[in-house]
Design a protein around this motif. Structure first.
Motif, mmCIF file in Angstrom:
data_model
loop_
_atom_site.group_PDB
_atom_site.id
_atom_site.type_symbol
_atom_site.label_atom_id
_atom_site.label_comp_id
_atom_site.label_asym_id
_atom_site.label_seq_id
_atom_site.Cartn_x
_atom_site.Cartn_y
_atom_site.Cartn_z
ATOM 1 N N ASP A 155 43.012 47.133 48.148
ATOM 2 C CA ASP A 155 43.910 46.508 48.872
ATOM 3 C C ASP A 155 43.904 44.783 48.036
ATOM 4 N N ASN A 156 44.070 44.366 48.694
ATOM 5 C CA ASN A 156 44.831 42.636 48.155
ATOM 6 C C ASN A 156 43.994 42.463 47.216
ATOM 7 N N VAL A 157 45.322 43.414 45.852
ATOM 8 C CA VAL A 157 45.717 42.547 44.624
ATOM 9 C C VAL A 157 46.918 41.625 45.391
ATOM 10 N N GLY A 158 46.240 40.521 43.967
ATOM 11 C CA GLY A 158 47.132 39.685 43.505
ATOM 12 C C GLY A 158 48.416 40.185 43.478
ATOM 13 N N THR A 159 49.503 39.439 43.801
ATOM 14 C CA THR A 159 50.845 39.560 43.153
ATOM 15 C C THR A 159 51.334 38.054 42.794
ATOM 16 N N GLU A 160 52.215 38.010 42.112
ATOM 17 C CA GLU A 160 52.667 37.047 41.771
ATOM 18 C C GLU A 160 53.723 36.512 42.862
ATOM 19 N N TYR B 297 42.650 33.695 42.513
ATOM 20 C CA TYR B 297 44.304 33.495 42.600
ATOM 21 C C TYR B 297 44.616 33.019 44.239
ATOM 22 N N ARG B 298 45.575 31.510 44.115
ATOM 23 C CA ARG B 298 45.592 31.129 45.489
ATOM 24 C C ARG B 298 47.057 31.423 46.122
ATOM 25 N N ASP B 299 47.601 31.076 47.408
ATOM 26 C CA ASP B 299 48.725 31.600 48.057
ATOM 27 C C ASP B 299 49.211 29.692 48.284
ATOM 28 N N SER B 300 49.988 29.665 48.386
ATOM 29 C CA SER B 300 50.775 28.683 48.442
ATOM 30 C C SER B 300 50.203 27.533 49.083
ATOM 31 N N ALA B 301 49.927 27.706 49.736
ATOM 32 C CA ALA B 301 48.838 26.324 50.759
ATOM 33 C C ALA B 301 47.957 25.893 50.132
ATOM 34 N N TYR C 114 54.993 28.323 43.834
ATOM 35 C CA TYR C 114 53.297 27.771 43.348
ATOM 36 C C TYR C 114 52.617 26.737 44.204
ATOM 37 N N VAL C 115 51.380 26.508 44.186
ATOM 38 C CA VAL C 115 50.410 26.429 45.223
ATOM 39 C C VAL C 115 50.872 24.776 45.244
ATOM 40 N N ASN C 116 51.047 24.435 46.649
ATOM 41 C CA ASN C 116 51.926 23.503 46.867
ATOM 42 C C ASN C 116 52.412 22.393 46.059
ATOM 43 N N ASN C 117 53.319 22.987 45.610
ATOM 44 C CA ASN C 117 54.511 22.863 44.909
ATOM 45 C C ASN C 117 53.570 21.631 43.566
ATOM 46 N N SER C 118 53.150 22.153 42.587
ATOM 47 C CA SER C 118 52.188 22.237 42.008
ATOM 48 C C SER C 118 52.349 23.167 40.952
ATOM 49 N N SER C 119 52.460 22.887 39.223
ATOM 50 C CA SER C 119 52.436 23.871 38.395
ATOM 51 C C SER C 119 52.169 25.151 38.532
ATOM 52 N N GLU C 120 51.112 25.502 39.481
ATOM 53 C CA GLU C 120 50.320 26.021 39.845
ATOM 54 C C GLU C 120 50.984 27.205 40.404
ATOM 55 N N GLN C 121 50.723 28.507 39.391
ATOM 56 C CA GLN C 121 51.757 30.047 40.534
ATOM 57 C C GLN C 121 51.125 30.153 41.351
#
Length: 738
Positions: A572-577, A531-535, A582-589
């Motif tokens: 810990d550090n469980v990925g949550t939507e 999973y990736r964050d918004s950046a 979205y990632v870099n304003n793309s369609s990736e959550q």
């Protein structure tokens, strides 16, 4: 109903006091009940006192020493589980359960799934007729190893390893809690290690067996060992079998065949080379995918016959597993041993499946839709593991050291085709499904397949170096410390990522007397996530930590053991939507890391020989697991009891009888209802009772009968869609030993 913070703290304090009090009572009760019974045996036992003889003992042994244990025992005397150091179960500072070949024979535990369903502290979901998930202390088990070689298990493969036939295994070891020292990446739940049989006989020996049971289930197994030269320095063993049968589900039919061969060669007096290969192939007709609808369209709960099969008559499932391995062991004169294990495994599957969706009318059964899927996949695993272990002297005391390196490469590739008849809703239309009720027979047209697409195509690599040492700090006190350094990487359809991690391990064992030990341990594990964050940055790996303390005991020279444990696990550090991001304003959550779940509880296990005639396993687990939303994995029981016994009648030495019972407390699942709301569905507590008897007709011939679910309890093994557990069933078998 949620509690406020003050009530939560008060409840936690009360819960902690109750746990400590309960554990103390259990320890005192076990000591009071068993010590008088075993007093005479303890006086004549070869077990050493907690002095120099015990702490400074040099173990000249290898992994196959347990083959010399009493064949009828439910316990082993030594194990490398948990640390790869050769220790007695009492000296391992974690909860360890061992299911031996004798236990598997008595209870007819024919797959790893059967074993785990009857192992202390392990609970499960049978998601459908082919797939299963396992949990320990509230967390999903993703760590399966073969002779210590780890396999990374994802959702698409959670049925493959647990479906292995137990005929090829000497024993199955389960270490509960985080096991990063042994497995590298994974979850903080438990690790399941399957130990293969070896060709350890210098004379021609073996057995053949045949069984028949409910739903026309037939099973034939042969296990033959023989020397391959005059001196017996080269030995061979072949285990092969065939199984065929129906099910309590209408129209369901499954057949499988397997063969395992191994050659053990003594290259020198202290060097042994093992070469092995196993093959397993299974075909299933009319398998289910998911379960039955939980709600009717009017919002009431469904009640179907246990025999109702949601599969279409064109559905099928095929799996194939092939593994080859080489293992070299050299034992030095000074007590050290060196191990090298190389493994290559290939698993493939292909299927056509039907998933039943939506809510049927209670009267007519109309209204369900379906979803067809055609799938195929392949997993390739190549691993090399090498380590050395043995004693060393320091400051006038004897200690043990283990160090090793490993490399693991796994390629996972899966693809699918969607099957539809209604392009507007991309499903199989309700008009094609017809009435879904107890008379439904799966007679529907095969859907239109939409073309292959890739689900996953990833390569995962782990490079590791690890070490552990057991220091004798004083006559009754030992310290185990260790660490594993892992370079983990993945590349492919889920993205490219690399993570490095150091996983620590620490355990302290204090021998109270010649029977009881107190221990405490800290272990950890990590699981990278894609999973990736918004950046656009990948989230840090999910981390798991285990804290455990308790008491262990051993009687009758280790033939009977007991463990009382109190534990706490953190994830810990469980990925949550991150909703709407979205990632870099793309369609990736986009995702963000959150604090995960906490589990705390207590376990008790008594395993082995109470007397020469009586063997038993009794396990009890109670834990509470919560995350930020409340109870964590609420479909898993937080209290369960498991008991199984075998008793050889003194007046009738040819007759063995036994049985047991598994009990779990109430569970629930939050399920979407027809009106769009989320409804909580409960399943009450229930017991499952089992019986068996075996009679030795002659020295070579024995007959056995088993009955499972004796009282024919109706229960669900999965509640997000209803999947029924098996009804009462029986089997009779005959074996010939030569």
């Amino acid at each position: 109903m949620s509690l406020n913070r003050r009530e939560t703290r008060a409840e936690a304090r009360a819960c902690g006091i109750r746990k400590i009090f309960t554990v103390s009572l259990l320890a005192m009760a076990v000591h009071a009940l068993l010590n008088p019974m075993l007093a005479h045996a303890a006086e004549t036992s070869t077990a050493t006192a907690p002095g120099d003889d015990q702490q400074d003992m040099v173990v000249y042994a290898n992994d196959n020493d347990t083959a010399a244990d009493e064949k009828q025992d439910y316990q082993v005397k030594t194990t490398r589980a948990g640390t790869k150091l050769l220790l007695t179960p009492r000296d391992v500072p974690q909860s360890v359960s061992v299911v031996t070949q004798q236990r598997m024979q008595d209870q007819q535990l024919q797959t790893v799934t059967d074993v785990l369903n009857n192992t202390t502290g392990i609970t499960s979901n049978l998601v459908d007729s082919e797939r299963s998930e396992y949990y320990s202390r509230g967390f999903k088990i993703t760590n399966f190893t073969f002779d210590g070689i780890p396999t990374s298990v994802g959702d698409a493969w959670n049925y493959g390893d647990a479906a292995s036939d137990t005929a090829i295994y000497e024993r199955i070891e389960v270490v509960r809690g985080a096991t990063g020292l042994m497995t590298g990446a994974g979850s903080p739940s438990a690790s399941v290690n399957m130990v293969r049989k070896h060709a350890d006989s210098k004379s021609f020996t073996g057995s053949v067996s045949a069984s028949y049971g409910s739903w026309d289930k037939q099973r034939y197994v042969a296990d033959v060992s023989a020397p391959l030269n005059d001196t017996g320095s080269v030995r061979g063993r072949v285990v092969t079998g065939y199984q065929d049968g129906d099910s309590w589900l209408d129209r369901y039919h499954k057949s499988k065949k397997f063969i395992y061969g191994v050659v053990d060669a003594d290259i020198t007096e202290r060097t042994t080379l093992s070469l092995g290969y196993d093959y397993e192939d299974a075909d299933t007709g009319n398998p289910t995918w998911g379960g039955l609808p939980v709600f009717y369209s009017n919002g009431s709960l469904t009640h179907y016959d246990r025999s109702l099969n949601s599969s279409a008559d064109w559905a099928n499932y095929h799996t194939n597993a092939r593994k080859a391995y080489a293992d070299l062991v050299h034992n030095f004169d000074n007590g050290w041993s060196f191990h090298v294990n190389g493994t290559h495994a290939e698993n493939t599957f292909s299927d056509k499946l039907l998933y039943v969706m939506d809510y049927p009318d209670q009267s007519t059964g109309e209204g369900v839709t379906g979803y067809g899927s055609m799938d195929r996949g392949k997993r390739e695993l190549t691993s090399v593991d090498s380590y050395a272990s043995g004693p060393f002297s320091l400051l006038g005391r004897q200690h043990q050291l283990m160090a090793g390196i490993s490399y693991n490469r796994q390629h996972n590739a899966t693809s699918s085709q969607d099957g539809i008849t209604d392009p507007d809703n991309y499903n199989i239309a309700a008009s094609d499904m017809g009435a879904f009720n107890n008379s439904w027979n799966g007679n529907i047209a095969e859907p239109q397949w939409q073309g292959w697409y890739t689900n996953a195509d990833d390569v995962i690599r782990q490079k590791s170096a690890y070490t552990a040492a057991r220091f004798s700090l004083a006559d009754p006190l030992s310290l185990i410390v260790g660490a594993r350094y892992t370079q983990w990487s993945t590349n492919g359809s889920s993205g490219d990522m690399e993570k490095n991690n150091i996983t620590p391990y620490a355990g302290l064992v204090y021998d109270i007397n010649d029977t009881w030990s107190a221990y405490a341990s800290y272990t950890s594990i990590f699981q990278p996530q894609t999973y990736r964050d918004s950046a656009g940055s990948y989230l840090s790996p999910v981390t798991g930590k285990s804290y455990e303390t308790g008491l262990k005991s051993a009687w009758l020279d280790g033939r009977l053991t007991a463990t009382v444990a109190v534990f706490r696990i953190e994830q810990d550090n469980v990925g949550t939507e991150e909703n709407g991001v979205y990632v870099n304003n793309s369609s990736e959550q986009a995702y963000y890391a959150t604090k995960g779940a906490r589990s705390k509880g207590a376990e008790f296990e008594l395993n082995g020989a109470l007397t020469d005639n009586l063997q038993l396993t009794f396990g009890a687990t109670r834990y509470v697991a919560r995350d930020k939303d409340g109870r964590y994995n609420p479909d898993q029981p937080q209290t369960d009891l498991k008991l199984f016994t075998r008793y050889q009648l003194p007046g009738l030495p040819d007759l063995v009888i036994g049985g047991g019972i598994n009990w779990q407390n109430r569970v629930f699942e939050d399920v979407s209802a027809p009106d769009g709301s989320t409804q909580r569905v409960y399943q009450g507590s229930y017991p499952l009772a089992n019986l068996f008897a075996r009679y030795q007709v002659t020295r070579q011939v024995a007959v056995q009968a088993n009955v499972n679910n004796l009282f024919d309890r109706t229960y669900y093994t999965y509640m997000n869609n209803y999947v029924y557990g098996e009804p009462r069933n029986y089997s009779v078998s005959m074996s010939y030993q030569f």
